[in-house]
Design a protein around this motif. Structure first.
Motif, PDB file in Angstrom:
ATOM      1  N   LEU A   1      40.991  34.636  37.451  1.00  0.00           N
ATOM      2  CA  LEU A   1      42.161  33.797  37.205  1.00  0.00           C
ATOM      3  C   LEU A   1      42.265  33.343  35.756  1.00  0.00           C
ATOM      4  O   LEU A   1      43.353  33.353  35.176  1.00  0.00           O
ATOM      5  N   LEU A   2      41.156  32.940  35.152  1.00  0.00           N
ATOM      6  CA  LEU A   2      41.213  32.308  33.839  1.00  0.00           C
ATOM      7  C   LEU A   2      40.870  33.257  32.693  1.00  0.00           C
ATOM      8  O   LEU A   2      41.271  32.997  31.557  1.00  0.00           O
ATOM      9  N   ALA A   3      40.165  34.326  32.972  1.00  0.00           N
ATOM     10  CA  ALA A   3      39.818  35.275  31.908  1.00  0.00           C
ATOM     11  C   ALA A   3      40.667  36.533  31.995  1.00  0.00           C
ATOM     12  O   ALA A   3      41.511  36.792  31.142  1.00  0.00           O
ATOM     13  N   ILE A   4      40.503  37.285  33.066  1.00  0.00           N
ATOM     14  CA  ILE A   4      41.190  38.577  33.179  1.00  0.00           C
ATOM     15  C   ILE A   4      42.675  38.403  33.435  1.00  0.00           C
ATOM     16  O   ILE A   4      43.508  39.064  32.803  1.00  0.00           O
ATOM     17  N   GLY A   5      43.039  37.523  34.384  1.00  0.00           N
ATOM     18  CA  GLY A   5      44.445  37.398  34.769  1.00  0.00           C
ATOM     19  C   GLY A   5      45.352  37.055  33.608  1.00  0.00           C
ATOM     20  O   GLY A   5      46.415  37.649  33.435  1.00  0.00           O
TER      21      GLY A   5
ATOM     22  N   ASP B   1      44.887  39.782  41.858  1.00  0.00           N
ATOM     23  CA  ASP B   1      43.829  40.645  42.378  1.00  0.00           C
ATOM     24  C   ASP B   1      44.233  42.116  42.408  1.00  0.00           C
ATOM     25  O   ASP B   1      43.445  42.961  42.847  1.00  0.00           O
ATOM     26  N   SER B   2      45.427  42.433  41.971  1.00  0.00           N
ATOM     27  CA  SER B   2      45.882  43.824  42.011  1.00  0.00           C
ATOM     28  C   SER B   2      45.160  44.639  40.946  1.00  0.00           C
ATOM     29  O   SER B   2      45.047  44.211  39.796  1.00  0.00           O
ATOM     30  N   PRO B   3      44.662  45.826  41.291  1.00  0.00           N
ATOM     31  CA  PRO B   3      43.955  46.648  40.296  1.00  0.00           C
ATOM     32  C   PRO B   3      44.816  47.004  39.091  1.00  0.00           C
ATOM     33  O   PRO B   3      44.282  47.187  37.992  1.00  0.00           O
ATOM     34  N   TRP B   4      46.136  47.091  39.307  1.00  0.00           N
ATOM     35  CA  TRP B   4      47.013  47.489  38.207  1.00  0.00           C
ATOM     36  C   TRP B   4      47.656  46.298  37.510  1.00  0.00           C
ATOM     37  O   TRP B   4      48.613  46.461  36.760  1.00  0.00           O
TER      38      TRP B   4
END
Length: 605
Positions: A242-246, A404-407
């Motif tokens: 949520l906080l890094a990748i998203g 959470d979607s891979p794409w």
């Protein structure tokens, strides 16, 4: 990168190109090489420069149209050259879905990606206000509609997180480090479900950045990956997701492991103050109340024509030609495929960086080292697909981040915002009731249906995969938010080609921001006196590839052109991001600490 242009990269080679010889060139010809090594002079002031009025704007996207707008208002003769036959507006335009219209209706509206014009923008909204629109007191700016919430869609039966912007409440009238940190923790608790100590740590990291001086941001945080700055490797899955990748994949379109902290945190800083109602043009999340061309691009082009701007669409720029220390012309291919040389007194190059740098031959590059550094700028794929539905599907009144979607998908249901349009009555074949517009930010990770990356899938497989990934987050708790039976058709940006083959291509990519990118971004003014750069890759205040950045870069390019021309016209306003006055003393102290080699006072490590 195409380095096969003419000239040797020397001052003599740059100065030696003859105008007469250039006029005889075909589109693929070259100037003979020279020798030696010296830079071209930065300025040539004089009567000719002060009185010249003709400007060729190379590129018809947001940067090019902005430059044309500002120049035309100041009396310059402007011609815009755009390589795509229906490309005015660039990546911001909407486009007709081929063969989709029936019964006198308009074609279904497609797009490179949905429009998102947040309140952190200032320069673009100023331009929108100056574009007349029937019935609107504030021109196209009145076509902006505020969203009221955002959703983080989770998979595996986990609760989807909805964040109404109203939960911000009344912010503290005066920000102190303590009140600001408490407020951030409250916002994050409402938006994410990470462990409390991790939320508190993330809030502290934002405080560190917000109180960092400009020198620390530029010299330190520009070189530190966002992932490292957050210590994401040591944190929970939800913290990472949520906080890094998203944030980085869905907003900045780059990977958290390599993205510059300066880029990511600067955008977060702007949004936080936007949420607090500080220095903002409007609400944090705004979209248009019509398809982009109807709400903005078509009225803009019509207004520019009324100001005397001429447009040459389907004209592709191949190479800039130097002579006598200036750009004497540009070799272009016209709509019939014939090579021509266009001339002007000034050239504003408003093309995306991956296309612009192909036009700089060795002599042009040698005249200004910052042009060669543009080869180090990186682009990635962030491309849109639209799903047309036979029933209204307003998932929420705002954007959905499918975290959470891979794409790395982000979506918005558009019909709810287009109050002056009835989808069945106005678009398509009369059965379409909504358009779910989706941005695909990750093209190199395997999906959930075929186990292949988006680039490895065919266009049809991409559509099925995106639909499945959205359903995995929206339908996993039992509600049929997206129904297969309601899916009428889909439209994938035609800029993407070769999917499912060994050589996929994307003609409209997005600048990304790995660490150190800032040092390779050029200024709007070049060392070639009559060449100016406008585009979202130019060094501007908003350190992100955005329409706002393109607009600001164009304003800076026009101001530099006015200086070079010796014009007495009023300079373009360049509106700066908001800075909290309460943090000014803290930043001043941090500047002192930075000079002494000390860390920020709030940095817990």
């Amino acid at each position: 990168m195409d380095r096969s242009g003419s000239g040797s990269g020397t001052r003599r080679g740059f100065l030696g190109g003859a105008v007469g010889g250039a006029l005889a060139l075909t589109a693929g010809a070259a100037v003979t090489d020279g020798s030696g090594a010296a830079a071209a002079p930065r300025r040539t002031a004089g009567r000719a420069a002060r009185t010249a009025r003709r400007v060729a704007v190379l590129g018809g996207g947001v940067a090019g149209l902005t430059a044309a707008h500002e120049l035309a208002e100041r009396g310059f003769q402007v011609t815009v050259y755009e390589r795509k036959p229906h490309g005015l507006g660039g990546k911001a335009r909407s486009m007709d879905v081929p063969e989709s219209a029936r019964g006198g209706r308009r074609p279904l509206p497609g797009e490179h990606g949905f429009r998102f014009i947040p309140g952190i923008y200032h320069n673009l909204p100023d331009t929108l206000r100056r574009i007349p629109f029937p019935g609107n007191a504030n021109g196209c700016h009145d076509n902006l509609v505020a969203s009221t919430e955002v959703m983080l869609a989770r998979t595996g039966g986990r609760e989807n997180l909805r964040f109404p912007f109203a939960v911000v409440g009344t912010p503290p009238p005066v920000l102190t480090p303590d009140s600001f940190t408490r407020m951030l923790i409250g916002l994050l608790d409402a938006a994410v479900h990470a462990p409390p100590h991790e939320v508190a740590y993330f809030a502290n990291r934002l405080l560190v950045y917000f109180t960092s001086c400009d020198a620390r941001r530029r010299e330190t945080w520009e070189r530190v990956p966002w992932w490292t700055f957050l210590k994401a490797e040591e944190m929970s899955y939800d913290y990472q997701r949520l906080l890094a990748i998203g944030i980085t994949r869905n907003i900045v379109a780059t990977k958290a492991e390599i993205a510059s902290t300066r880029t990511v945190a600067s955008v977060i800083e702007a949004f936080v103050f936007n949420l607090l109602g500080r220095g903002a043009d409007g609400q944090p999340d705004r979209v248009l109340n019509l398809p982009t061309n109807e709400a903005w691009i078509d009225p803009w082009v019509a207004h520019l024509r009324s100001l005397g701007v001429e447009f040459r669409v389907g004209w592709s720029v191949r190479e800039l030609k130097p002579a006598d220390g200036r750009i004497s012309g540009a070799v272009v291919t016209d709509p019939r495929g014939a090579g021509q040389l266009i001339t002007a007194d000034y050239f504003v190059q408003a093309m995306p960086v991956e296309h612009a740098r192909r036009t700089w031959n060795a002599a042009v590059r040698a005249a200004d080292p910052q042009l060669a550094r543009c080869d180090r700028l990186q682009t990635d794929w962030m491309t849109g697909i639209q799903f047309y539905l036979t029933e209204p599907t307003p998932v929420i009144h705002g954007h959905v981040n499918h975290v959470d979607s891979p794409w790395a998908l982000t979506s918005v249901s558009q019909a709810q915002y287009w109050k002056d349009r009835s989808f069945p009555a106005d678009y398509g074949d009369g059965t379409v009731a909504d358009c779910l517009s989706v941005d695909i930010s990750e093209w190199d990770r395997p999906g959930i249906l075929y186990g292949r990356t988006a680039k490895e899938c065919t266009r049809e497989e991409v559509a099925r995969e995106v639909w499945a990934q959205m359903k995995a987050g929206l339908n996993d708790s039992g509600a049929a938010v997206l129904r297969d039976g309601a899916l009428h058709s889909w439209f994938l940006d035609p800029a993407v080609g070769g999917l499912g083959t060994p050589a996929p291509t994307n003609d409209e990519q997005l600048l990304i921001h790995p660490t150190g990118t800032w040092f390779n971004r050029p200024t709007a003014r070049t060392a070639v006196p009559n060449l100016f750069l406008a585009g979202d890759y130019v060094a501007v205040d908003i350190d992100l590839a955005t329409m706002e950045g393109a607009n600001e870069a164009a304003r800076r390019a026009v101001n530099a052109l006015l200086d070079e021309a010796g014009s007495g016209a009023e300079r373009c306003a360049v509106l700066r991001p908001y800075q909290a006055p309460e943090f000014a003393p803290l930043k001043s102290d941090d500047a002192r600490r930075h000079r002494l080699g000390l860390r920020n006072a709030f940095d817990l490590g």
